[in-house]
Write a protein that holds these residues in place. Structure first.
Motif, PDB file in Angstrom:
ATOM      1  N   SER A 152      32.890  35.414  52.652  1.00 33.92           N
ATOM      2  CA  SER A 152      33.344  34.170  52.006  1.00 33.92           C
ATOM      3  C   SER A 152      33.480  34.364  50.502  1.00 33.92           C
ATOM      4  O   SER A 152      34.470  33.924  49.899  1.00 33.92           O
ATOM      5  N   ASP A 154      34.005  37.215  48.920  1.00 33.35           N
ATOM      6  CA  ASP A 154      35.144  38.104  48.672  1.00 33.35           C
ATOM      7  C   ASP A 154      36.465  37.347  48.810  1.00 33.35           C
ATOM      8  O   ASP A 154      37.388  37.544  48.012  1.00 33.35           O
ATOM      9  N   ALA A 155      36.553  36.463  49.823  1.00 36.47           N
ATOM     10  CA  ALA A 155      37.779  35.669  49.991  1.00 36.47           C
ATOM     11  C   ALA A 155      37.977  34.734  48.804  1.00 36.47           C
ATOM     12  O   ALA A 155      39.099  34.581  48.298  1.00 36.47           O
ATOM     13  N   ARG A 157      36.854  35.211  45.795  1.00 37.32           N
ATOM     14  CA  ARG A 157      37.176  36.050  44.644  1.00 37.32           C
ATOM     15  C   ARG A 157      38.660  36.433  44.671  1.00 37.32           C
ATOM     16  O   ARG A 157      39.337  36.408  43.628  1.00 37.32           O
ATOM     17  N   ASP A 158      39.178  36.753  45.854  1.00 34.06           N
ATOM     18  CA  ASP A 158      40.609  37.070  45.982  1.00 34.06           C
ATOM     19  C   ASP A 158      41.458  35.845  45.637  1.00 34.06           C
ATOM     20  O   ASP A 158      42.481  35.965  44.945  1.00 34.06           O
ATOM     21  N   ASP A 159      41.056  34.671  46.128  1.00 29.79           N
ATOM     22  CA  ASP A 159      41.783  33.441  45.800  1.00 29.79           C
ATOM     23  C   ASP A 159      41.775  33.181  44.302  1.00 29.79           C
ATOM     24  O   ASP A 159      42.793  32.771  43.720  1.00 29.79           O
ATOM     25  N   GLU A 161      41.521  35.420  41.924  1.00 31.68           N
ATOM     26  CA  GLU A 161      42.411  36.394  41.284  1.00 31.68           C
ATOM     27  C   GLU A 161      43.872  35.970  41.444  1.00 31.68           C
ATOM     28  O   GLU A 161      44.670  36.096  40.513  1.00 31.68           O
ATOM     29  N   GLN A 162      44.236  35.436  42.627  1.00 35.96           N
ATOM     30  CA  GLN A 162      45.605  34.970  42.834  1.00 35.96           C
ATOM     31  C   GLN A 162      45.923  33.792  41.919  1.00 35.96           C
ATOM     32  O   GLN A 162      47.014  33.709  41.340  1.00 35.96           O
ATOM     33  N   LYS A 164      44.527  33.168  39.045  1.00 35.61           N
ATOM     34  CA  LYS A 164      44.653  33.702  37.673  1.00 35.61           C
ATOM     35  C   LYS A 164      46.022  34.342  37.460  1.00 35.61           C
ATOM     36  O   LYS A 164      46.636  34.164  36.419  1.00 35.61           O
ATOM     37  N   ARG A 165      46.483  35.093  38.457  1.00 36.69           N
ATOM     38  CA  ARG A 165      47.793  35.726  38.334  1.00 36.69           C
ATOM     39  C   ARG A 165      48.917  34.688  38.279  1.00 36.69           C
ATOM     40  O   ARG A 165      49.871  34.816  37.508  1.00 36.69           O
TER      41      ARG A 165
END
Length: 190
Positions: A152, A154-155, A157-159, A161-162, A164-165
């Motif tokens: 959860s 890690d998911a 954290r990926d969200d 990062e998306q 932020k991008r």
């Protein structure tokens, strides 16, 4: 301390400790039960050792069982004074016989305590196996929970990062504004 109190004491002490520690540590009740059984075994073994160390105590002998006494030969006319060393030897022998009889009477009580201790140790073996199995199952469940939480995180954290991008890409595509309009920030304050 009477024999009845000595027989009941391990039961009471084990129950009190199990209840007290069980109240404080509710999650590991299976290990508390194992500890209570082992405490019961240790207290019974200690009671057996106590009886052996105090085997000459009158509590272990059946009622009406009087100790032996040596006859006095010192009071014999004419030769009594020469028999005093024999009196001392006879008292020593009779004292040894009394000690042996006292040990003989205390031995069954000691063996009773040691037998109960042995049975408690025998009962503790399956309890330890069950407690270890419960602990293993709890550890496996906690490990699965930690793995789920990590997935959860890690998911998320990926969200993040998306997001932020996307924000960085959105800011780069806006046309540049003139300096007199003010400084615009993404935080919502103007």
């Amino acid at each position: 301390m009477s024999l009845d109190v000595l027989r009941i004491s391990p039961w009471i002490a084990s129950a009190v400790v199990a209840l007290g520690v069980g109240f404080l540590l509710r999650r590991s009740f299976h290990w508390i039960a194992v500890g209570a059984v082992l405490l019961f075994a240790a207290l019974n073994a200690a009671a057996g050792i106590y009886v052996l160390n105090h085997f000459s105590d009158a509590r272990w002998s059946p009622e009406g069982m009087a100790s032996l006494s040596a006859p006095s030969l010192a009071g014999t006319p004419l030769v009594g004074e020469y028999l005093e060393p024999l009196d001392t030897a006879l008292e020593g022998v009779v004292g040894g016989v009394n000690d042996f009889r006292a040990f003989q009477q205390a031995l069954p009580i000691t063996l009773d305590f040691l037998a109960v201790s042995g049975w408690a140790l025998l009962v503790s073996v399956p309890l330890v196996i069950v407690a270890a199995w419960i602990s293993f199952a709890n550890a496996r469940r906690r490990k699965a929970d930690v793995t789920t939480y990590r997935a959860s995180v890690d998911a998320l954290r990926d969200d993040l990062e998306q997001v932020k991008r996307q924000i960085a890409a959105g800011c780069a595509t806006h046309p540049a504004r003139s300096g007199d309009e003010g400084d615009y920030r993404l935080t919502g304050t103007h």
